[in-house]
Write a protein that holds these residues in place. Structure first.
Motif, PDB file in Angstrom:
ATOM      1  N   GLY A  94     -89.085 -95.796  64.844  1.00 19.62           N
ATOM      2  CA  GLY A  94     -88.986 -95.952  66.290  1.00 19.62           C
ATOM      3  C   GLY A  94     -90.330 -96.114  66.965  1.00 19.62           C
ATOM      4  N   SER A  95     -91.345 -96.506  66.191  1.00 21.02           N
ATOM      5  CA  SER A  95     -92.702 -96.625  66.738  1.00 21.02           C
ATOM      6  C   SER A  95     -92.759 -97.632  67.884  1.00 21.02           C
ATOM      7  CB  SER A  95     -93.680 -97.077  65.647  1.00 21.02           C
ATOM      8  OG  SER A  95     -93.858 -96.074  64.672  1.00 21.02           O
ATOM      9  N   PRO A  96     -93.516 -97.315  68.934  1.00 18.48           N
ATOM     10  CA  PRO A  96     -93.682 -98.271  70.045  1.00 18.48           C
ATOM     11  C   PRO A  96     -94.324 -99.559  69.556  1.00 18.48           C
ATOM     12  CG  PRO A  96     -94.534 -96.093  70.612  1.00 18.48           C
ATOM     13  CD  PRO A  96     -94.269 -96.070  69.146  1.00 18.48           C
ATOM     14  N   VAL A  97     -94.007-100.643  70.218  1.00 18.79           N
ATOM     15  CA  VAL A  97     -94.584-101.938  69.861  1.00 18.79           C
ATOM     16  C   VAL A  97     -95.165-102.606  71.099  1.00 18.79           C
ATOM     17  CG1 VAL A  97     -93.054-102.310  67.899  1.00 18.79           C
ATOM     18  CG2 VAL A  97     -92.370-103.102  70.161  1.00 18.79           C
ATOM     19  N   ARG A  98     -96.075-103.513  70.854  1.00 23.18           N
ATOM     20  CA  ARG A  98     -96.637-104.320  71.938  1.00 23.18           C
ATOM     21  C   ARG A  98     -96.778-105.742  71.444  1.00 23.18           C
ATOM     22  NH1 ARG A  98    -101.795-106.034  71.244  1.00 23.18           N
ATOM     23  NH2 ARG A  98    -103.025-105.022  69.613  1.00 23.18           N
ATOM     24  N   ALA A  99     -96.805-106.660  72.380  1.00 26.93           N
ATOM     25  CA  ALA A  99     -97.047-108.061  72.060  1.00 26.93           C
ATOM     26  C   ALA A  99     -98.439-108.440  72.537  1.00 26.93           C
ATOM     27  CB  ALA A  99     -96.005-108.953  72.724  1.00 26.93           C
ATOM     28  N   ASP A 100     -99.137-109.229  71.744  1.00 24.08           N
ATOM     29  CA  ASP A 100    -100.441-109.747  72.159  1.00 24.08           C
ATOM     30  C   ASP A 100    -100.189-110.853  73.184  1.00 24.08           C
ATOM     31  OD1 ASP A 100    -102.815-111.443  72.275  1.00 24.08           O
ATOM     32  OD2 ASP A 100    -103.550-110.270  70.578  1.00 24.08           O
ATOM     33  N   GLN A 101    -100.503-110.586  74.423  1.00 20.49           N
ATOM     34  CA  GLN A 101    -100.165-111.509  75.499  1.00 20.49           C
ATOM     35  C   GLN A 101    -100.953-112.810  75.432  1.00 20.49           C
ATOM     36  OE1 GLN A 101     -97.545-111.226  77.495  1.00 20.49           O
ATOM     37  NE2 GLN A 101     -97.091-109.386  76.280  1.00 20.49           N
ATOM     38  N   GLU A 102    -102.146-112.767  74.875  1.00 23.20           N
ATOM     39  CA  GLU A 102    -102.910-114.012  74.735  1.00 23.20           C
ATOM     40  C   GLU A 102    -102.220-114.939  73.748  1.00 23.20           C
ATOM     41  OE1 GLU A 102    -107.413-115.636  73.690  1.00 23.20           O
ATOM     42  OE2 GLU A 102    -107.014-113.473  73.757  1.00 23.20           O
ATOM     43  N   VAL A 103    -101.745-114.389  72.631  1.00 23.03           N
ATOM     44  CA  VAL A 103    -101.027-115.191  71.637  1.00 23.03           C
ATOM     45  C   VAL A 103     -99.718-115.703  72.224  1.00 23.03           C
ATOM     46  CG1 VAL A 103     -99.844-115.109  69.411  1.00 23.03           C
ATOM     47  CG2 VAL A 103    -102.091-114.052  69.664  1.00 23.03           C
ATOM     48  N   VAL A 104     -99.017-114.834  72.945  1.00 27.32           N
ATOM     49  CA  VAL A 104     -97.756-115.229  73.574  1.00 27.32           C
ATOM     50  C   VAL A 104     -97.969-116.414  74.508  1.00 27.32           C
ATOM     51  CG1 VAL A 104     -96.001-114.502  75.247  1.00 27.32           C
ATOM     52  CG2 VAL A 104     -96.626-112.992  73.352  1.00 27.32           C
ATOM     53  N   GLU A 105     -99.006-116.351  75.318  1.00 24.73           N
ATOM     54  CA  GLU A 105     -99.273-117.425  76.271  1.00 24.73           C
ATOM     55  C   GLU A 105     -99.627-118.728  75.552  1.00 24.73           C
ATOM     56  OE1 GLU A 105     -99.725-119.618  79.700  1.00 24.73           O
ATOM     57  OE2 GLU A 105     -98.684-117.713  79.327  1.00 24.73           O
ATOM     58  N   LEU A 106    -100.395-118.632  74.482  1.00 25.11           N
ATOM     59  CA  LEU A 106    -100.747-119.831  73.724  1.00 25.11           C
ATOM     60  C   LEU A 106     -99.501-120.491  73.145  1.00 25.11           C
ATOM     61  CD1 LEU A 106    -103.950-118.599  71.873  1.00 25.11           C
ATOM     62  CD2 LEU A 106    -103.838-120.474  73.530  1.00 25.11           C
ATOM     63  N   LEU A 107     -98.584-119.685  72.620  1.00 29.16           N
ATOM     64  CA  LEU A 107     -97.373-120.241  72.031  1.00 29.16           C
ATOM     65  C   LEU A 107     -96.456-120.832  73.098  1.00 29.16           C
ATOM     66  CD1 LEU A 107     -96.587-117.555  69.312  1.00 29.16           C
ATOM     67  CD2 LEU A 107     -97.517-119.850  68.961  1.00 29.16           C
ATOM     68  N   ARG A 108     -96.393-120.178  74.252  1.00 29.28           N
ATOM     69  CA  ARG A 108     -95.576-120.730  75.340  1.00 29.28           C
ATOM     70  C   ARG A 108     -96.114-122.095  75.775  1.00 29.28           C
ATOM     71  NH1 ARG A 108     -91.807-117.178  76.895  1.00 29.28           N
ATOM     72  NH2 ARG A 108     -92.240-114.934  76.942  1.00 29.28           N
ATOM     73  N   ARG A 109     -97.415-122.198  75.859  1.00 24.29           N
ATOM     74  CA  ARG A 109     -98.011-123.462  76.256  1.00 24.29           C
ATOM     75  C   ARG A 109     -97.836-124.522  75.171  1.00 24.29           C
ATOM     76  NH1 ARG A 109    -103.882-121.558  77.872  1.00 24.29           N
ATOM     77  NH2 ARG A 109    -104.230-123.805  78.144  1.00 24.29           N
ATOM     78  N   ALA A 110     -97.935-124.101  73.907  1.00 24.37           N
ATOM     79  CA  ALA A 110     -97.738-125.049  72.801  1.00 24.37           C
ATOM     80  C   ALA A 110     -96.316-125.593  72.806  1.00 24.37           C
ATOM     81  CB  ALA A 110     -98.029-124.356  71.471  1.00 24.37           C
ATOM     82  N   ARG A 111     -95.359-124.742  73.178  1.00 23.01           N
ATOM     83  CA  ARG A 111     -93.952-125.138  73.169  1.00 23.01           C
ATOM     84  C   ARG A 111     -93.660-126.260  74.165  1.00 23.01           C
ATOM     85  NH1 ARG A 111     -88.781-121.314  74.564  1.00 23.01           N
ATOM     86  NH2 ARG A 111     -87.174-122.725  73.730  1.00 23.01           N
ATOM     87  N   ALA A 112     -94.513-126.417  75.145  1.00 22.94           N
ATOM     88  CA  ALA A 112     -94.331-127.511  76.098  1.00 22.94           C
ATOM     89  C   ALA A 112     -94.629-128.864  75.457  1.00 22.94           C
ATOM     90  CB  ALA A 112     -95.243-127.299  77.310  1.00 22.94           C
ATOM     91  N   HIS A 113     -95.289-128.835  74.281  1.00 26.79           N
ATOM     92  CA  HIS A 113     -95.697-130.071  73.624  1.00 26.79           C
ATOM     93  C   HIS A 113     -94.963-130.339  72.318  1.00 26.79           C
ATOM     94  CE1 HIS A 113     -99.132-130.466  76.390  1.00 26.79           C
ATOM     95  NE2 HIS A 113     -99.240-129.164  76.283  1.00 26.79           N
ATOM     96  N   CYS A 114     -94.452-129.270  71.671  1.00 23.14           N
ATOM     97  CA  CYS A 114     -93.788-129.446  70.382  1.00 23.14           C
ATOM     98  C   CYS A 114     -92.914-128.238  70.085  1.00 23.14           C
ATOM     99  CB  CYS A 114     -94.819-129.646  69.263  1.00 23.14           C
ATOM    100  SG  CYS A 114     -95.835-128.173  68.931  1.00 23.14           S
ATOM    101  N   PRO A 115     -91.989-128.344  69.142  1.00 24.58           N
ATOM    102  CA  PRO A 115     -91.175-127.184  68.792  1.00 24.58           C
ATOM    103  C   PRO A 115     -92.039-126.045  68.252  1.00 24.58           C
ATOM    104  CG  PRO A 115     -90.250-129.198  67.862  1.00 24.58           C
ATOM    105  CD  PRO A 115     -91.615-129.545  68.375  1.00 24.58           C
ATOM    106  N   VAL A 116     -91.677-124.843  68.622  1.00 21.49           N
ATOM    107  CA  VAL A 116     -92.324-123.633  68.105  1.00 21.49           C
ATOM    108  C   VAL A 116     -91.236-122.755  67.507  1.00 21.49           C
ATOM    109  CG1 VAL A 116     -93.584-121.526  68.693  1.00 21.49           C
ATOM    110  CG2 VAL A 116     -94.222-123.698  69.774  1.00 21.49           C
ATOM    111  N   LEU A 117     -91.386-122.408  66.230  1.00 23.20           N
ATOM    112  CA  LEU A 117     -90.449-121.512  65.569  1.00 23.20           C
ATOM    113  C   LEU A 117     -91.196-120.305  65.018  1.00 23.20           C
ATOM    114  CD1 LEU A 117     -88.893-124.350  65.418  1.00 23.20           C
ATOM    115  CD2 LEU A 117     -87.586-123.253  63.592  1.00 23.20           C
ATOM    116  N   LEU A 118     -90.556-119.152  65.088  1.00 22.47           N
ATOM    117  CA  LEU A 118     -91.093-117.942  64.490  1.00 22.47           C
ATOM    118  C   LEU A 118     -90.567-117.851  63.057  1.00 22.47           C
ATOM    119  CD1 LEU A 118     -90.477-115.505  67.488  1.00 22.47           C
ATOM    120  CD2 LEU A 118     -92.468-116.970  67.029  1.00 22.47           C
ATOM    121  N   VAL A 119     -91.468-117.607  62.116  1.00 22.36           N
ATOM    122  CA  VAL A 119     -91.095-117.533  60.696  1.00 22.36           C
ATOM    123  C   VAL A 119     -91.572-116.193  60.176  1.00 22.36           C
ATOM    124  CG1 VAL A 119     -91.220-118.662  58.449  1.00 22.36           C
ATOM    125  CG2 VAL A 119     -91.397-120.029  60.539  1.00 22.36           C
ATOM    126  N   THR A 120     -90.628-115.311  59.866  1.00 25.24           N
ATOM    127  CA  THR A 120     -91.005-113.917  59.659  1.00 25.24           C
ATOM    128  C   THR A 120     -90.209-113.218  58.571  1.00 25.24           C
ATOM    129  OG1 THR A 120     -91.147-111.775  60.806  1.00 25.24           O
ATOM    130  CG2 THR A 120     -89.396-113.266  61.495  1.00 25.24           C
TER     131      THR A 120
END
Length: 213
Positions: A94-120
């Motif tokens: 149940g450990s708390p989690v955070r998202a790196d907002q700089e990475v999130v923003e980069l991926l959101r902007r990239a998605r405007a130009h091409c498909p972005v998929l998470l592979v995990t």
């Protein structure tokens, strides 16, 4: 940073990005406190949680969250008192989690130009985790080992990701914090980025309009 463009077809038409260690980070402060109180070496709980008998079934979707917690409790039983083992297992899962907002923003902007998929390599409850982080709409989809039945660096999960993106592997940019996963992607012809920080992703995405390094 490792950035090795395909020699015949430079550039990319889709971004395939890992989650843990790139986008999502866990805070194990409470786990560390409990380990210290129980007299356990740092990292003991993680070693049990992702031990050889647990890790693969977990990321292949063969364990529920409750079963995973119980397996950690059992694994710690020889190292700590029952109540301590249960508390550690509960805190870890149940450990708390955070998202790196700089990475999130980069991926959101990239998605405007091409498909972005998470592979995990993730768990069956990944979708719920992403929703709680506010990232349910970050990408065009998630290729989750727990649902695919294959985990990185198995080539099958990379091929599934490329197929879902509708792009040949040679036109995929693959981002991961684990070198062996990047190597596997490169062996399929993908452009590989060994992620050590947001600057690596920003540089890799520089060919996209508005995302210069």
């Amino acid at each position: 940073m490792t950035l090795l463009p395909h020699p015949r077809t430079p550039g990319f038409d889709a971004v395939l990005c890992d989650i843990d260690g790139v986008i999502r980070f866990f805070d194990h402060t409470e786990v560390a406190r409990l380990e210290l109180a129980a007299g356990l070496p740092p990292g003991s709980t993680s070693a049990v949680a992702f031990g050889p008998e647990t890790a693969l079934p977990l990321i292949l979707g063969q364990l529920t969250k409750e079963q995973w917690r119980d397996s950690i409790t059992t694994g710690l039983a020889t190292l700590a008192r029952p109540a301590e083992a249960r508390a550690l297992a509960t805190a870890f899962t149940g450990s708390p989690v955070r998202a790196d907002q700089e990475v999130v923003e980069l991926l959101r902007r990239a998605r405007a130009h091409c498909p972005v998929l998470l592979v995990t390599n993730a768990t069956p409850w990944l979708d719920d985790d992403l929703t709680r982080l506010g990232l349910a709409d970050l990408a065009d989809g998630a290729v989750n080992s727990a649902l695919v039945g294959a985990a990185k660096p198995d080539r099958l999960i990379y091929q599934v990701a490329a197929d879902r993106a509708g792009v040949a592997p040679e036109r995929c940019l693959f981002v991961d914090d684990r070198r062996e996963n990047v190597v596997a992607a490169e062996e399929l012809g993908m452009t590989g980025v060994h992620f050590r920080g947001p600057a690596d992703l920003r540089a890799a995405l520089a060919p996209l309009s508005g995302l210069s390094a």
